[in-house]
Motif scaffolding. Structure first.
Motif, short mmCIF file in Angstrom:
data_model
loop_
_atom_site.label_atom_id
_atom_site.label_comp_id
_atom_site.label_asym_id
_atom_site.label_seq_id
_atom_site.Cartn_x
_atom_site.Cartn_y
_atom_site.Cartn_z
N LYS A 102 0.84 -1.20 0.00
CA LYS A 102 0.00 0.00 0.00
C LYS A 102 0.88 1.25 0.00
O LYS A 102 0.62 2.22 -0.74
N ASP A 103 1.94 1.23 0.79
CA ASP A 103 2.81 2.40 0.92
C ASP A 103 3.53 2.71 -0.39
O ASP A 103 3.80 3.88 -0.68
N ALA A 104 3.86 1.69 -1.16
CA ALA A 104 4.53 1.92 -2.44
C ALA A 104 3.65 2.74 -3.38
O ALA A 104 4.15 3.55 -4.17
N ALA A 105 2.35 2.53 -3.28
CA ALA A 105 1.41 3.25 -4.14
C ALA A 105 0.98 4.58 -3.53
O ALA A 105 0.82 5.57 -4.24
N THR A 106 0.81 4.58 -2.20
CA THR A 106 0.38 5.78 -1.47
C THR A 106 1.26 5.94 -0.25
O THR A 106 0.98 5.35 0.80
N PRO A 107 2.36 6.68 -0.33
CA PRO A 107 3.31 6.77 0.78
C PRO A 107 2.67 7.23 2.08
O PRO A 107 1.97 8.25 2.12
N GLN A 108 2.90 6.45 3.14
CA GLN A 108 2.34 6.77 4.45
C GLN A 108 3.37 6.65 5.57
O GLN A 108 3.16 7.17 6.65
N LEU A 109 4.47 5.98 5.32
CA LEU A 109 5.47 5.75 6.36
C LEU A 109 6.49 6.88 6.38
O LEU A 109 6.62 7.63 5.41
N ASP A 110 7.23 6.98 7.47
CA ASP A 110 8.18 8.08 7.59
C ASP A 110 9.60 7.63 7.24
O ASP A 110 9.88 6.45 7.05
N GLU A 111 10.48 8.60 7.16
CA GLU A 111 11.85 8.36 6.73
C GLU A 111 12.57 7.40 7.66
O GLU A 111 13.35 6.55 7.23
N THR A 112 12.32 7.51 8.96
CA THR A 112 12.97 6.63 9.93
C THR A 112 12.63 5.17 9.66
O THR A 112 13.49 4.30 9.75
N THR A 113 11.39 4.91 9.32
CA THR A 113 10.97 3.54 9.02
C THR A 113 11.70 3.00 7.80
O THR A 113 12.21 1.89 7.81
N TYR A 114 11.75 3.81 6.75
CA TYR A 114 12.47 3.37 5.55
C TYR A 114 13.93 3.08 5.85
O TYR A 114 14.51 2.11 5.35
N GLU A 115 14.53 3.90 6.68
CA GLU A 115 15.96 3.77 6.98
C GLU A 115 16.27 2.50 7.76
O GLU A 115 17.32 1.89 7.58
N GLN A 116 15.37 2.11 8.66
CA GLN A 116 15.67 0.97 9.53
C GLN A 116 15.15 -0.37 9.00
O GLN A 116 15.55 -1.42 9.48
N LEU A 117 14.31 -0.33 7.99
CA LEU A 117 13.60 -1.53 7.58
C LEU A 117 14.54 -2.64 7.11
O LEU A 117 14.40 -3.81 7.52
N SER A 118 15.50 -2.33 6.26
CA SER A 118 16.39 -3.36 5.73
C SER A 118 17.17 -4.04 6.84
O SER A 118 17.32 -5.28 6.85
N ASP A 119 17.68 -3.26 7.78
CA ASP A 119 18.44 -3.83 8.89
C ASP A 119 17.56 -4.71 9.77
O ASP A 119 18.00 -5.77 10.23
N GLN A 120 16.34 -4.29 10.00
CA GLN A 120 15.43 -5.07 10.84
C GLN A 120 15.06 -6.40 10.17
O GLN A 120 15.03 -7.45 10.83
N LEU A 121 14.80 -6.36 8.88
CA LEU A 121 14.46 -7.59 8.17
C LEU A 121 15.64 -8.56 8.16
O LEU A 121 15.46 -9.76 8.35
N LEU A 122 16.83 -8.03 7.95
CA LEU A 122 18.01 -8.90 7.95
C LEU A 122 18.27 -9.47 9.34
O LEU A 122 18.65 -10.64 9.47
#
Length: 273
Positions: A102-122
């Motif tokens: 949903k966010d890819a089509a309609t951005p709703q998340l903040d920059e902090t979330t984008y920044e930490q997401l890859s590290d959290q998933l790994l």
């Protein structure tokens, strides 16, 4: 106010139930329910439909992602021996995939979330050890399939720095060629779907082949055995290589990767014919 699973089930079975913040919090709390009807058909399905609707807000997206990336969601009992905790982790991941779509089509998340997401998933990938697919009485756990769904969406997301996802690709290769568990529920196909997105966004075939070769070569150079662990390793590796061979060949007829994969398969055949 806490509600029991039965109370939540009855509420969600009612027509035209509106998902308020209070109800959302209860649905997240019970997202790992061992009742497959409540977990799959009512909580996840209702949330997924709502997330993709026009009524879903940025505040709700933030609440869900905060839950998913916490010790109550994706990291719930991750380093313990709790054999049912995987359902909370796995369905938290699946819910994250919907939010990111949903966010890819309609951005709703903040920059902090984008920044930490890859590290959290790994971090999750590096610590998950419960790889079961279908679990008797409880339904689908499918942790690797669900996190693969997250990666398929995240790798396509415009805020994802795809070049930084190589460690996750290598870790997924390690998981899918493990001797500890035999994958029988199409997990490799879900992972490969994510990899195909990565290829489209310029992760090189050299990255994939280097990871595959590093996983295969060490056990080709040791004496052949037919222990359960080695047999799991053999079956997992062959099904991953075979599936990836055809998916790449179908997508990109000019790629040299299928030929390289075929050579690895031939080496395995020579060792284990």
């Amino acid at each position: 106010m806490y509600v029991t699973e039965q109370q939540l089930k009855e509420q969600l079975q009612q027509e035209n139930t509106v998902i308020s913040q209070e109800l959302l919090e209860q649905m997240l709390y019970h997202i790992g329910s061992l009742d497959p009807v409540l977990r799959d058909e009512l909580i996840f399905s209702r949330l997924a439909e709502w997330i993709m609707s026009e009524t879903f807000t940025a505040a709700s997206a933030k609440l869900i992602v905060s839950f998913v990336l916490s010790s109550d969601g994706l990291f719930y009992q991750l380093t313990t021996s709790d054999e049912t905790a995987v359902f909370t982790r796995s369905f938290s991941a699946l819910l994250l995939a919907v939010v990111l779509e949903k966010d890819a089509a309609t951005p709703q998340l903040d920059e902090t979330t984008y920044e930490q997401l890859s590290d959290q998933l790994l971090m999750y990938l590096n610590n998950e050890t419960d790889f079961r697919g279908q679990v008797p009485s409880y339904g689908w756990a499918h942790s690797i399939a669900h996190i693969a769904d997250v990666y398929q969406v995240w790798l396509a997301h415009p805020r994802c720095r795809v070049a930084e996802q190589q460690p996750a690709i290598i870790r997924l290769i390690e998981i899918l060629t493990t001797p500890e568990y035999h994958f029988i529920d199409e997990e490799h196909e879900r992972v490969i779907s994510a990899w195909m997105v990565a290829r489209e966004r310029d992760i090189s075939d050299e990255t994939f082949f280097a990871g595959l070769e590093s996983a295969v070569k060490p056990w080709l150079d040791v004496p052949m055995t037919w222990s359960e662990e080695r047999f799991n390793l053999l079956r997992n590796t062959k099904q991953l290589l075979q599936a990836f061979y055809f998916r790449v060949k179908w997508q990109d007829k000019m790629s040299a990767l299928p030929e390289q994969i075929e050579h690895l398969l031939f080496q395995i055949h020579q060792q284990y014919q």
